[in-house]
Each structure stands twice: as structure tokens, then as C-alpha cells.
Design a protein around this motif. Structure first.
Motif, PDB file in Angstrom:
ATOM      1  N   ARG A   1    -136.722  25.328 -11.962  1.00 40.68           N
ATOM      2  CA  ARG A   1    -137.452  26.574 -12.624  1.00 40.68           C
ATOM      3  C   ARG A   1    -136.937  26.959 -13.821  1.00 40.68           C
ATOM      4  O   ARG A   1    -137.875  27.171 -14.624  1.00 40.68           O
TER       5      ARG A   1
ATOM      6  N   LYS B   1    -129.805  18.254 -12.072  1.00 38.01           N
ATOM      7  CA  LYS B   1    -129.757  19.382 -11.098  1.00 38.01           C
ATOM      8  C   LYS B   1    -128.742  20.148 -11.721  1.00 38.01           C
ATOM      9  O   LYS B   1    -127.847  19.981 -12.414  1.00 38.01           O
TER      10      LYS B   1
ATOM     11  N   GLY C   1    -128.258  27.872 -15.321  1.00 34.07           N
ATOM     12  CA  GLY C   1    -128.279  29.183 -14.709  1.00 34.07           C
ATOM     13  C   GLY C   1    -126.779  29.682 -14.591  1.00 34.07           C
ATOM     14  O   GLY C   1    -125.783  28.890 -14.399  1.00 34.07           O
TER      15      GLY C   1
ATOM     16  N   ASP D   1    -125.435  31.607 -12.262  1.00 37.31           N
ATOM     17  CA  ASP D   1    -125.311  31.238 -10.952  1.00 37.31           C
ATOM     18  C   ASP D   1    -124.443  30.034 -10.734  1.00 37.31           C
ATOM     19  O   ASP D   1    -123.245  30.177  -9.986  1.00 37.31           O
TER      20      ASP D   1
HETATM   21  N1  LIG Z   1    -136.140  32.140  -7.660  1.00 41.04           N
HETATM   22  C1  LIG Z   1    -134.979  31.476  -7.814  1.00 41.04           C
HETATM   23  N2  LIG Z   1    -134.283  30.946  -7.151  1.00 41.04           N
HETATM   24  C2  LIG Z   1    -133.269  30.042  -7.614  1.00 41.04           C
HETATM   25  N3  LIG Z   1    -132.994  29.786  -8.645  1.00 41.04           N
HETATM   26  C3  LIG Z   1    -133.700  30.530  -9.646  1.00 41.04           C
HETATM   27  C4  LIG Z   1    -134.849  31.281  -9.537  1.00 41.04           C
HETATM   28  N4  LIG Z   1    -135.369  32.043 -10.452  1.00 41.04           N
HETATM   29  C5  LIG Z   1    -134.470  31.236 -11.619  1.00 41.04           C
HETATM   30  N5  LIG Z   1    -133.535  30.584 -11.041  1.00 41.04           N
HETATM   31  C6  LIG Z   1    -132.530  29.522 -11.913  1.00 41.04           C
HETATM   32  O1  LIG Z   1    -133.150  28.328 -12.041  1.00 41.04           O
HETATM   33  C7  LIG Z   1    -132.247  27.498 -11.800  1.00 41.04           C
HETATM   34  C8  LIG Z   1    -132.572  26.267 -11.012  1.00 41.04           C
HETATM   35  O2  LIG Z   1    -133.320  26.781 -10.020  1.00 41.04           O
HETATM   36  P1  LIG Z   1    -133.921  25.850  -9.095  1.00 41.04           P
HETATM   37  O3  LIG Z   1    -134.734  26.450  -7.829  1.00 41.04           O
HETATM   38  O4  LIG Z   1    -134.994  24.796  -9.744  1.00 41.04           O
HETATM   39  O5  LIG Z   1    -133.004  24.704  -8.558  1.00 41.04           O
HETATM   40  P2  LIG Z   1    -132.431  24.615  -7.188  1.00 41.04           P
HETATM   41  O6  LIG Z   1    -132.928  25.561  -6.134  1.00 41.04           O
HETATM   42  O7  LIG Z   1    -130.676  24.513  -7.400  1.00 41.04           O
HETATM   43  O8  LIG Z   1    -132.853  23.296  -6.797  1.00 41.04           O
HETATM   44  P3  LIG Z   1    -133.471  22.679  -5.604  1.00 41.04           P
HETATM   45  O9  LIG Z   1    -134.588  23.731  -5.098  1.00 41.04           O
HETATM   46  O10 LIG Z   1    -134.267  21.470  -6.041  1.00 41.04           O
HETATM   47  O11 LIG Z   1    -132.467  22.664  -4.648  1.00 41.04           O
HETATM   48  C9  LIG Z   1    -130.865  28.212 -11.008  1.00 41.04           C
HETATM   49  O12 LIG Z   1    -129.592  27.747 -11.140  1.00 41.04           O
HETATM   50  C10 LIG Z   1    -131.107  29.653 -11.395  1.00 41.04           C
HETATM   51  O13 LIG Z   1    -130.220  30.002 -12.555  1.00 41.04           O
END
Ligand SMILES: Nc1ncnc2c1ncn2[C@@H]1O[C@H](COP(=O)(O)OP(=O)(O)OP(=O)(O)O)[C@@H](O)[C@H]1O
Ligand SMILES: O=P(O)(O)OC[C@H]1O[C@H](OP(=O)(O)OP(=O)(O)O)[C@H](O)[C@@H]1O
Length: 200
Positions: free
Chosen positions: A10, A51, A70, A72
Motif C-alpha cells: 500500500r 516488506k 509507515g 506503525d
Molecule cells: N489499510 C492499511 N492497512 C495496513 N497498512 C496500511 C494501511 N493503509 C496504509 N498502510 C501503511 O502501509 C504500510 C504497508 O502496508 P501493507 O498492507 O502493504 O503491508 P502489510 O499488511 O504489512 O503487508 P502484507 O499485507 O503483505 O502482510 C503499513 O506499514 C502502513 O504504514
């Protein structure tokens, strides 16, 4: 040459959208090609695609000079990096969510156990944490936990699973991070790149 670690998923999509909206066209073409390659070089900049939790690891080691990650990720785990600045994309937040009418919050399922631990510690509330790797919303539906601590962006996942937000814990944004040494030794190249992506 500088190396920039980008978070896949994302945040990468948000970064591209931000550059498109601001007519910052230097890197869009090279970054959006249809390939499974995990790095690309454009002029003096090598981009690597990692990642989220691995981006600070690359930056901390100096393999990457700067990174986009992020908040987070760098709130959940500590890294020996420079936390340079907030970026204008990747906005979402951490929340406590549960089924409507939930009265007790004794067990919490989450990917972010440190964030959840700190939140409930600050509230002087003793909770049991259950670590999950994803699809966290399932936990309260199946009785694995009373509530979850998770990222909320649109709220669609909570809504589609019949959960509601009880508390917002903190805002999340994309952050620019940098290696503590090369941020200074490669200052000119990094500054030039940051100008090209409109963040200085
Ligand atoms: N709805 C969301 N959920 C999770 N992360 C989000 C969201 N919107 C933005 N982000 C940001 O995008 C970063 C990457 O999110 P992404 O969902 O692509 O990775 P992930 O969930 O860790 O990966 P995966 O789904 O492959 O395990 C997060 O660290 C966060 O800062
Ligand atoms: O508020 P929303 O816009 O619906 O976004 C929030 C959802 O997105 C993330 O999950 P992701 O899709 O990354 O899957 P995961 O549960 O496997 O981590 C997050 O953990 C929530 O479940």
C-alpha cells in the motif's frame, strides 16, 4: 550512488500516487514497470523494494541510505536510525475495535503487540495479548479475543466484519528514515533526491 528502501504494498502505491498528483515525474516510469525485480537503478539512485518491517533493517545496516516506511513499523519496533520527517501520504491510524456491545477488553489480538501493550499499560489496564500475523478481525468474531488493536484506514474491513472502533490509539503516516552515518556522508546526493521527490 544512493540506495533508497521503499515499502512494498500500500505504501508504495501511495508514494506513486503522491508523485503523480504533484507532477514529480522523474522516477514514476522506472518504478511502475511490470517486473518482479526487487530493485531498479535510475541514474544515481538504486531503489530496493522490501516488506515494511525490513525497510528499517536495511537502513540501520547502511545497505540502504534512506527509506520510506509507515510510522506503525518504527513505533512497534526500535531501530537505530534517523527518523527524519513525516511524509504527506500513507495516512491511517491504530485503533481498538471489537463487536458492538463488548464490555470487557481482557484479551487483545494484534499484529502490533508492543503498540497494544503500551496503550493498555498507559491506561493501567492489564490485558493478555494474542499475536496474529493478519486477518486480525477474525479473532473477536471467533472468540479468540475480546478486541483487536489494528490499523484502520477506510474502516471497510471493520465494517464488513461487523466490528466497531472503540478507541483511536494514534495516527500513522509514512516517514522518511535515514542511516545515521550515510545521511551525512552522502548529504548532497540525498538532498538532491529529496528535492526531486518534493519533500525538501
Ligand atoms: N489499510 C492499511 N492497512 C495496513 N497498512 C496500511 C494501511 N493503509 C496504509 N498502510 C501503511 O502501509 C504500510 C504497508 O502496508 P501493507 O498492507 O502493504 O503491508 P502489510 O499488511 O504489512 O503487508 P502484507 O499485507 O503483505 O502482510 C503499513 O506499514 C502502513 O504504514
Ligand atoms: O480500514 P481498511 O481500509 O479496511 O484497512 C484496514 C485493514 O487493512 C489491513 O489488513 P491487510 O489488508 O493488510 O491484511 P492483513 O489482515 O492480512 O494484514 C489492516 O490490518 C486491516 O485489516
Amino acid at each position: 550512488m544512493i540506495t533508497v528502501a521503499l515499502t512494498k504494498g500500500r505504501l508504495f502505491k501511495d508514494f506513486i500516487k503522491y508523485m503523480e498528483e504533484n507532477n514529480l515525474n522523474d522516477y514514476i516510469g522506472a518504478l511502475t514497470g511490470e517486473t518482479r525485480s526487487l530493485y531498479t537503478v535510475v541514474d544515481n539512485v538504486k531503489f530496493i523494494f522490501a516488506k515494511g518491517p525490513d525497510v528499517p533493517t536495511y537502513v540501520e545496516s547502511g545497505v540502504a541510505d534512506i527509506g520510506i516506511v509507515g510510522s506503525d513499523i518504527i513505533t512497534e519496533d526500535e531501530f537505530n536510525i534517523l527518523n527524519v520527517s513525516q511524509l504527506p501520504f500513507g495516512d491511517c491510524h491504530f485503533s481498538v475495535a471489537a463487536l458492538p456491545g463488548q464490555e470487557s477488553f481482557n484479551t487483545i489480538a494484534t499484529k502490533y503487540t508492543n503498540v497494544a501493550f503500551e496503550h493498555f499499560k498507559n491506561k493501567k489496564k492489564d490485558v493478555s495479548l494474542v499475536h496474529l500475523n493478519g486477518s486480525v478481525e477474525l479473532a473477536p468474531l471467533l472468540g479468540l479475543s475480546d478486541a483487536i488493536v489494528d490499523i484502520v484506514q477506510t474502516g471497510g474491513t471493520l465494517q464488513d466484519n461487523g466490528l466497531i472502533e472503540y478507541e483511536k490509539i494514534m495516527e500513522i503516516h509514512a516517514r522518511l528514515i535515514a542511516n545515521k552515518r550515510t545521511f551525512y556522508t552522502k548529504e548532497d546526493e540525498i538532498y538532491e533526491f529529496l528535492q526531486e521527490i518534493g519533500v525538501v
